[in-house]
Design a protein around this motif. Structure first.
Motif, short mmCIF file in Angstrom:
data_model
loop_
_atom_site.label_atom_id
_atom_site.label_comp_id
_atom_site.label_asym_id
_atom_site.label_seq_id
_atom_site.Cartn_x
_atom_site.Cartn_y
_atom_site.Cartn_z
N UNK A 1 -0.23 3.43 9.03
CA UNK A 1 0.13 2.31 9.90
C UNK A 1 0.22 2.74 11.36
N UNK A 2 0.85 3.89 11.60
CA UNK A 2 1.17 4.26 12.98
C UNK A 2 0.25 5.30 13.61
N UNK A 3 -0.53 6.04 12.82
CA UNK A 3 -1.32 7.14 13.38
C UNK A 3 -2.82 6.92 13.35
N UNK A 4 -3.29 5.89 12.63
CA UNK A 4 -4.72 5.72 12.47
C UNK A 4 -5.23 4.45 13.14
N UNK A 5 -4.76 4.21 14.35
CA UNK A 5 -5.26 3.06 15.12
C UNK A 5 -6.76 3.18 15.33
N UNK A 6 -7.45 2.06 15.22
CA UNK A 6 -8.89 2.06 15.47
C UNK A 6 -9.73 2.31 14.24
N UNK A 7 -9.10 2.59 13.11
CA UNK A 7 -9.86 2.78 11.86
C UNK A 7 -9.73 1.51 11.00
N UNK A 8 -10.66 1.35 10.10
CA UNK A 8 -10.68 0.13 9.27
C UNK A 8 -9.54 0.15 8.26
N UNK A 9 -9.15 -1.05 7.82
CA UNK A 9 -8.08 -1.16 6.83
C UNK A 9 -8.49 -0.50 5.51
N UNK A 10 -9.75 -0.66 5.11
CA UNK A 10 -10.21 -0.07 3.86
C UNK A 10 -10.15 1.46 3.92
N UNK A 11 -10.49 2.03 5.07
CA UNK A 11 -10.41 3.48 5.23
C UNK A 11 -8.97 3.95 5.09
N UNK A 12 -8.04 3.24 5.69
CA UNK A 12 -6.63 3.62 5.61
C UNK A 12 -6.12 3.53 4.18
N UNK A 13 -6.48 2.47 3.50
CA UNK A 13 -6.05 2.32 2.11
C UNK A 13 -6.58 3.45 1.25
N UNK A 14 -7.85 3.79 1.44
CA UNK A 14 -8.46 4.87 0.66
C UNK A 14 -7.82 6.22 1.00
N UNK A 15 -7.45 6.43 2.24
CA UNK A 15 -6.78 7.68 2.62
C UNK A 15 -5.41 7.77 1.94
N UNK A 16 -4.68 6.65 1.91
CA UNK A 16 -3.38 6.64 1.24
C UNK A 16 -3.56 6.95 -0.24
N UNK A 17 -4.50 6.28 -0.88
CA UNK A 17 -4.75 6.51 -2.31
C UNK A 17 -5.18 7.95 -2.56
N UNK A 18 -6.07 8.45 -1.72
CA UNK A 18 -6.54 9.83 -1.89
C UNK A 18 -5.43 10.84 -1.75
N UNK A 19 -4.55 10.62 -0.78
CA UNK A 19 -3.45 11.56 -0.54
C UNK A 19 -2.50 11.60 -1.74
N UNK A 20 -2.18 10.43 -2.28
CA UNK A 20 -1.28 10.37 -3.43
C UNK A 20 -1.93 11.02 -4.66
N UNK A 21 -3.19 10.70 -4.90
CA UNK A 21 -3.88 11.23 -6.08
C UNK A 21 -4.03 12.75 -6.00
N UNK A 22 -4.48 13.26 -4.86
CA UNK A 22 -4.67 14.71 -4.71
C UNK A 22 -3.33 15.44 -4.84
N UNK A 23 -2.26 14.87 -4.28
CA UNK A 23 -0.94 15.49 -4.39
C UNK A 23 -0.51 15.58 -5.85
N UNK A 24 -0.77 14.53 -6.61
CA UNK A 24 -0.42 14.55 -8.03
C UNK A 24 -1.30 15.51 -8.81
N UNK A 25 -2.53 15.71 -8.36
CA UNK A 25 -3.41 16.68 -9.02
C UNK A 25 -2.82 18.08 -8.93
#
Length: 459
Positions: free
Chosen positions: A124-148
């Motif tokens: 929300x606060x650090x990725x200004x200028x990027x698409x919403x879909x990119x941000x959502x995928x980054x959030x999902x990727x971060x959670x999944x990789x952390x759980x891996x």
């Protein structure tokens, strides 16, 4: 010993050149297989996307995004990795197998909530200028990789290395296939492939783990791992500091004058990143020796020594077992040093050809050479830390990892000030110092082992 230890000893027991080579290759695949598959998978995605993804800078943005997901998830989850490993090991040693799976579920939920909250705030606060879909995928990727990483810790504690490797193979096959199929959608398509493949990777490991380790505990979820009785603050700090130390020089180069902004707040350093990537591929032989000796000679002699102590064996027998353990530890470290010295000499001799084969300018050769030295020392340092952890010398490990972080930060800053001719020497210099200190402390610890075994144990 279970899993990979049995397989390695079965191969070594044949006492032939072919069996020794088979054991070495097996250990190399198990220890570095996930690393190789990860690197090759990301590179393969980039190669397949050339000519499809336009403009090509989107491929660079994808690779940098993935690098950040991996690096920051390792640092964040590093705080609980060793803590979780110790909890599992203690419960298994005590025969309390039914308490393992509920606490694994609790750890996964905790990791998901914490990393998910952190990732949402950053998106929300650090990725200004990027698409919403990119941000959502980054959030999902971060959670999944952390759980891996948490799932890998669980399976590694149970010596299920083959399962980890197989899951990575399946996961990265899906990653490459889906990313290639969605590459026409640009950065978001590549990220969707990464997220989908890693979700499959996580699901594979979790499914096998739940099938093989069903719990007799009626509880589906437990949080005993965070109970004050089982929390070791030193292990929390060790896991955090070691991963931070490994990545600190990269972070500093990314956000220094050598780095350039790639997407959102993410930076990369072309000068520093490429040689480091090649250098880490060169530590595969050292990792193979590390796993081979740790899971055979040293682990067996360690178990024999402490079994002799617990069973009240004679002093002469205990000393004999102690000497075997010391020889195993020293032989393992010496073999890591020998094999990585050979690899380093080969890189010094043929590094220019390696760079040309990778399509990288030979101007990177000096940095590649020092990075290979540093990466080799990192394997040796890791070997020392693992021996200390076997001996439960948490205070020493904490001091060494803290020293590593401080030296890497300070020396890397000095090299950034001095200029390109010194790049890489900060990381290498930090490892030279901590390895020397670690070896000195290890020798001292072995000399005092019998005294500390009997006189310093808790009542």
């Amino acid at each position: 010993m279970a899993g990979v230890g049995f397989q390695l000893k079965r191969l070594l027991r044949r006492d032939s050149l072919s069996s020794d080579l088979s054991a070495f290759v097996y250990a190399g695949i198990i220890s570095a297989g996930p690393l190789i598959l990860s690197i090759l998978g990301i590179l393969f995605i980039g190669a397949l996307s050339l000519g499809v993804v336009d403009p090509p800078v989107l491929i660079v943005q994808f690779q940098v995004s993935v690098t950040y997901l991996i690096s920051f998830s390792l640092v964040i989850t590093g705080a609980v990795q060793l803590l979780f490993t110790r909890f599992i090991s203690d419960r298994l040693f005590q025969g309390q197998h039914d308490r393992v799976l509920p606490n694994y579920n609790g750890m996964m939920v905790t990791t998901t909530l914490f990393t998910g909250s952190l990732a949402v705030c950053l998106a929300i606060f650090a990725f200004d200028g990027t698409s919403l879909s990119y941000r959502v995928l980054m959030v999902m990727g971060f959670v999944i990789v952390s759980n891996i990483w948490i799932c890998i810790i669980f399976l590694a504690s149970l010596k299920r290395y083959s399962i980890i490797l197989a899951a990575f193979f399946v996961g990265y096959t899906v990653t490459v296939a889906v990313a290639a199929g969605l590459s026409r959608y640009g950065l978001e398509g590549l990220m969707a492939g990464f997220v989908a493949g890693h979700f499959v990777l996580l699901a594979c490991m979790a499914a096998v783990m739940r099938r093989d380790h069903m719990s007799g505990d009626r509880r589906y979820m437990a949080f005993e791992v965070f109970d004050r009785r089982y929390v070791y603050p030193s292990l929390v700090m060790v896991g955090l500091l070691f991963n931070l130390g490994v990545w600190l020089d990269k972070f500093m180069f990314w956000f220094s004058a050598t780095g350039t902004r790639v997407i959102g707040p993410l930076h990369a350093s072309v000068i520093y990143d490429l040689p480091v990537f090649l250098a880490y591929l060169c530590i595969i032989p050292g990792m193979a020796v590390f796993l081979l000796r740790l899971e055979t000679d040293f682990a067996d002699s360690y178990n024999a020594y402490y079994s002799a102590v617990r069973n009240g064996s004679t002093l002469s027998h205990i000393r004999e077992m102690r000497n075997d353990m010391v020889r195993g530890a020293r032989a393992g470290l010496y073999e890591i040093l020998k094999i990585q010295a050979v690899v380093t000499l080969l890189v010094f001799a043929f590094g220019d050809r390696l760079l040309e084969a990778a399509g990288i300018s030979v101007l990177y050769l000096p940095l590649l050479r020092i990075d290979v030295v540093a990466a080799s020392l990192q394997v040796l340092f890791l070997g020392c830390l693992n021996i200390f952890l076997y001996l439960d010398r948490r205070g020493i490990v904490l001091a060494l990892t803290a020293l590593f972080v401080g030296l890497n930060g300070a020396l890397t800053w000095i090299t950034l000030e001095l200029g390109p001719n010194t790049y890489g020497y900060g990381f290498a210099g930090a490892l030279v110092i901590v390895v020397l200190v670690a070896v000195f402390m290890l020798n001292r610890g072995f000399d005092r082992l019998e005294y500390e075994t009997y006189m310093l144990q808790k009542a």
